[in-house]
Design a protein around this motif. Structure first.
Motif, PDB file in Angstrom:
ATOM      1  N   GLU A  89      -2.016   4.364   0.211  1.00 47.85           N
ATOM      2  CA  GLU A  89      -1.378   5.397   1.019  1.00 47.85           C
ATOM      3  C   GLU A  89      -0.380   4.794   1.998  1.00 47.85           C
ATOM      4  O   GLU A  89      -0.750   4.046   2.882  1.00 47.85           O
ATOM      5  N   LEU A  90       0.874   5.159   1.829  1.00 46.86           N
ATOM      6  CA  LEU A  90       1.861   4.793   2.845  1.00 46.86           C
ATOM      7  C   LEU A  90       1.782   5.845   3.948  1.00 46.86           C
ATOM      8  O   LEU A  90       1.351   6.963   3.709  1.00 46.86           O
ATOM      9  N   GLN A  91       2.196   5.475   5.157  1.00 42.60           N
ATOM     10  CA  GLN A  91       1.983   6.393   6.279  1.00 42.60           C
ATOM     11  C   GLN A  91       3.229   7.217   6.596  1.00 42.60           C
ATOM     12  O   GLN A  91       4.327   6.692   6.603  1.00 42.60           O
ATOM     13  N   ARG A  92       3.008   8.491   6.871  1.00 46.54           N
ATOM     14  CA  ARG A  92       4.131   9.372   7.232  1.00 46.54           C
ATOM     15  C   ARG A  92       4.387   9.245   8.735  1.00 46.54           C
ATOM     16  O   ARG A  92       3.748   9.897   9.542  1.00 46.54           O
ATOM     17  N   LYS A  93       5.353   8.401   9.078  1.00 44.49           N
ATOM     18  CA  LYS A  93       5.603   8.134  10.498  1.00 44.49           C
ATOM     19  C   LYS A  93       7.060   8.357  10.896  1.00 44.49           C
ATOM     20  O   LYS A  93       7.416   8.213  12.054  1.00 44.49           O
ATOM     21  N   MET A  94       7.944   8.646   9.936  1.00 40.30           N
ATOM     22  CA  MET A  94       9.374   8.739  10.276  1.00 40.30           C
ATOM     23  C   MET A  94       9.784  10.150  10.680  1.00 40.30           C
ATOM     24  O   MET A  94       9.480  11.103   9.985  1.00 40.30           O
ATOM     25  N   GLN A  95      10.491  10.243  11.798  1.00 41.18           N
ATOM     26  CA  GLN A  95      11.037  11.526  12.277  1.00 41.18           C
ATOM     27  C   GLN A  95      12.438  11.727  11.687  1.00 41.18           C
ATOM     28  O   GLN A  95      13.004  10.801  11.113  1.00 41.18           O
ATOM     29  N   ALA A  96      13.011  12.923  11.904  1.00 43.16           N
ATOM     30  CA  ALA A  96      14.369  13.214  11.383  1.00 43.16           C
ATOM     31  C   ALA A  96      15.394  12.216  11.925  1.00 43.16           C
ATOM     32  O   ALA A  96      16.257  11.738  11.196  1.00 43.16           O
ATOM     33  N   ARG A  97      15.296  11.882  13.234  1.00 45.98           N
ATOM     34  CA  ARG A  97      16.282  10.954  13.813  1.00 45.98           C
ATOM     35  C   ARG A  97      16.201   9.585  13.130  1.00 45.98           C
ATOM     36  O   ARG A  97      17.213   8.905  12.941  1.00 45.98           O
TER      37      ARG A  97
ATOM     38  N   THR B  39      -0.521  -3.662  -2.816  1.00 43.87           N
ATOM     39  CA  THR B  39      -1.317  -4.097  -1.669  1.00 43.87           C
ATOM     40  C   THR B  39      -0.617  -3.752  -0.356  1.00 43.87           C
ATOM     41  O   THR B  39       0.549  -4.092  -0.150  1.00 43.87           O
ATOM     42  N   LEU B  40      -1.378  -3.058   0.505  1.00 40.28           N
ATOM     43  CA  LEU B  40      -0.832  -2.671   1.816  1.00 40.28           C
ATOM     44  C   LEU B  40      -1.560  -3.423   2.920  1.00 40.28           C
ATOM     45  O   LEU B  40      -2.733  -3.747   2.795  1.00 40.28           O
ATOM     46  N   THR B  41      -0.858  -3.659   4.025  1.00 44.65           N
ATOM     47  CA  THR B  41      -1.531  -4.204   5.208  1.00 44.65           C
ATOM     48  C   THR B  41      -2.288  -3.042   5.863  1.00 44.65           C
ATOM     49  O   THR B  41      -2.110  -1.884   5.477  1.00 44.65           O
ATOM     50  N   LYS B  42      -3.070  -3.354   6.904  1.00 45.38           N
ATOM     51  CA  LYS B  42      -3.840  -2.294   7.595  1.00 45.38           C
ATOM     52  C   LYS B  42      -2.920  -1.202   8.140  1.00 45.38           C
ATOM     53  O   LYS B  42      -3.310  -0.073   8.333  1.00 45.38           O
ATOM     54  N   ARG B  43      -1.666  -1.578   8.409  1.00 41.74           N
ATOM     55  CA  ARG B  43      -0.733  -0.609   8.987  1.00 41.74           C
ATOM     56  C   ARG B  43       0.163   0.037   7.943  1.00 41.74           C
ATOM     57  O   ARG B  43       1.189   0.609   8.269  1.00 41.74           O
ATOM     58  N   GLY B  44      -0.203  -0.098   6.683  1.00 42.55           N
ATOM     59  CA  GLY B  44       0.503   0.638   5.629  1.00 42.55           C
ATOM     60  C   GLY B  44       1.816   0.028   5.157  1.00 42.55           C
ATOM     61  O   GLY B  44       2.684   0.733   4.667  1.00 42.55           O
ATOM     62  N   VAL B  45       1.991  -1.298   5.299  1.00 43.31           N
ATOM     63  CA  VAL B  45       3.231  -1.957   4.827  1.00 43.31           C
ATOM     64  C   VAL B  45       2.934  -2.688   3.509  1.00 43.31           C
ATOM     65  O   VAL B  45       1.984  -3.467   3.445  1.00 43.31           O
ATOM     66  N   PRO B  46       3.721  -2.439   2.450  1.00 44.33           N
ATOM     67  CA  PRO B  46       3.487  -3.126   1.162  1.00 44.33           C
ATOM     68  C   PRO B  46       3.947  -4.581   1.234  1.00 44.33           C
ATOM     69  O   PRO B  46       5.085  -4.916   0.928  1.00 44.33           O
TER      70      PRO B  46
END
Length: 469
Positions: free
Chosen positions: A8-16, A328-335
């Motif tokens: 699971e990648l994390q949904r963290k990006m806003q429109a800006r 493979t992702l890190t704990k913070r969701g980075v591949p």
């Protein structure tokens, strides 16, 4: 590290963030360093026309991408749309073409950043700066998605503000509000038309279209970020709308200022036409200011590029087309492995630009120039086929949250215009190499997909047979 199964990648990006990511990918060396070449080739008026057509093509492609990425917000989006609606071989090829585009860009961006630092620190080797910037970009991408998005937002802001100030100062000088150095009279638009509308013929516009499309490449990053965006059905359409208007202002506005304030004969030979214009307006430390802005622009484009290429690899692994290690992702969701491999690819591109600039590197750059246009064509075709299938399956078009207007005209027009710029290359001996290298590379990708797939199926069959005994 998390196990690859919890993909699971994390949904963290806003429109800006998404808007700035897209602009960050676009406003790079293409705008700051290649515009002079285009003006010299197509003439000032022809260049303005080329960029307007380019912006129109990008807009059509974005309209197609909007419908797809709002309906199916995935990371590495457009290669999975191509795989689903055109064919798995096409999806695989599109992903590798796009990955190659950004990794080659990484190599050239780190070299350019190192060279720019020579202005201030001539005694320190370019290599040291290139390595330092590569490490910085890697860390920005490896911490968290939010940290990457935030750093990209500020990187992009510097160049966006710089371009706005440049266009406003230039506009003032054109009409005489800001006096020119040497008490020259306000030029108005005499330089734009002094050499005639098409000094090198109308065909020159078609020939510069690939360079223009390449300058606009990066807009499609909106689609890649869809899988890590908060509330994609609202964020993506908003990002597409804002990006288009900003692109027209930045690119067309900049070209108008450069064309009006620089004679056509000067444009192509100058290292940076921006510095020449600022010096004519009398801006103190013009060269140092532009050096800083271009450096920021290059680092921002590298930042976007590493993000894009790593997400493409993750997405290929997610579709089981390459090794699952890239999931493979890190704990913070980075591949993380996809990131390392893309960085390694960028390092190889950088190495080839020094060891074999006239052979390997030219081939890589040529393929990546063509790749962007091929990717856009795949987006247009995917949307055309998606809508067709969507209606065949009994769905109503009214149910789509974001609809591509004027279907099927928009996808057909964007496909044909992209194809036209590919045909235009055939007439330019300096760019023809893109076809000679690009087409075999595309065929190689298709071939490798079908060969590996055949062996994969055989392996599965073999396992199943042995288990049944």
């Amino acid at each position: 590290m998390e196990n690859g199964r919890k993909r699971e990648l994390q949904r963290k990006m806003q429109a800006r963030h998404v808007v700035m990511l897209s602009l960050g990918g676009v406003i790079g060396t293409g705008l700051f360093l290649s515009t002079g070449y285009t003006i010299q080739q197509a003439g000032p008026f022809g260049t303005i026309l080329s960029y307007l057509v380019g912006a129109f093509v990008v807009y059509l492609v974005m309209l197609c991408l909007g419908e797809l990425s709002v309906h199916m917000p995935e990371t590495g989006a457009f290669h999975s749309y191509a795989a689903r609606y055109i064919g798995p071989g096409t999806g695989y090829t599109v992903a590798w073409l796009y990955w190659l585009t950004w990794t080659v860009a990484l190599g050239s961006e780190f070299t350019a950043a190192g060279l720019l630092m020579q202005r201030w620190f001539p005694s320190i080797s370019v290599w040291i700066w290139s390595a330092a910037f590569a490490a910085l970009i890697f860390v920005l991408n490896a911490v968290t998605v939010k940290f990457f998005a935030e750093s990209e937002f500020w990187f992009s802001s510097v160049k966006v503000i710089a371009v706005v100030i440049f266009v406003l100062l230039g506009a003032g000088a054109i009409v005489g509000v800001i006096p020119m150095t040497n008490s020259q009279p306000a030029p108005f638009f005499s330089n734009v038309i002094s050499a005639g509308l098409f000094p090198n013929g109308a065909l020159a516009i078609l020939m510069t279209m690939l360079a223009v499309n390449f300058a606009f490449s990066g807009t499609e990053l909106i689609g890649i970020a869809a899988g890590e965006t908060v509330d994609p059905d609202k964020t993506i359409p908003k990002a597409i709308r804002i990006t288009l208007w900003r692109l027209i202002f930045f690119f067309v506005g900049t070209i108008v200022v450069l064309s009006a304030l620089l004679p056509m004969s000067d444009a192509g030979v100058l290292e940076s036409p921006f510095v020449a214009v600022l010096e004519r307006i009398g801006v103190p430390y013009a060269a140092d200011i532009m050096n800083f802005v271009i450096l920021t622009a290059i680092l921002s484009a590298a930042n976007s590029g590493l993000y894009a290429s790593s997400r493409m690899l993750w997405s290929l692994a997610d579709k089981q087309m390459i090794s699952p290690i890239f999931l493979t992702l890190t704990k913070r969701g980075v591949p993380i492995y996809a990131l390392i491999f893309s960085m390694f690819g960028g390092g190889l591109a950088l190495f080839s630009s020094i060891i074999a600039p006239d052979t390997v590197y030219i081939v890589l750059v040529s393929i990546s120039g063509l790749a962007v246009v091929v990717v856009w064509m795949s987006i247009s075709l995917s949307q055309y086929l998606f809508r067709k299938r969507y209606i065949q399956e009994g769905h109503s078009v009214k149910d789509l949250v974001y609809r591509t207007p004027f279907y099927p005209l928009v996808p057909i027009a964007s496909f044909v215009l992209c194809l036209a710029s590919c045909i235009g290359i055939a007439f330019d001996p300096t760019q023809r190499i893109a076809l000679y290298c690009g087409i075999p590379f595309i065929l190689f990708c298709y071939g490798s997909y079908y060969v590996t797939n055949k062996y994969k199926k055989r392996g599965v069959k073999y396992v199943n047979q042995n288990q049944s005994h």
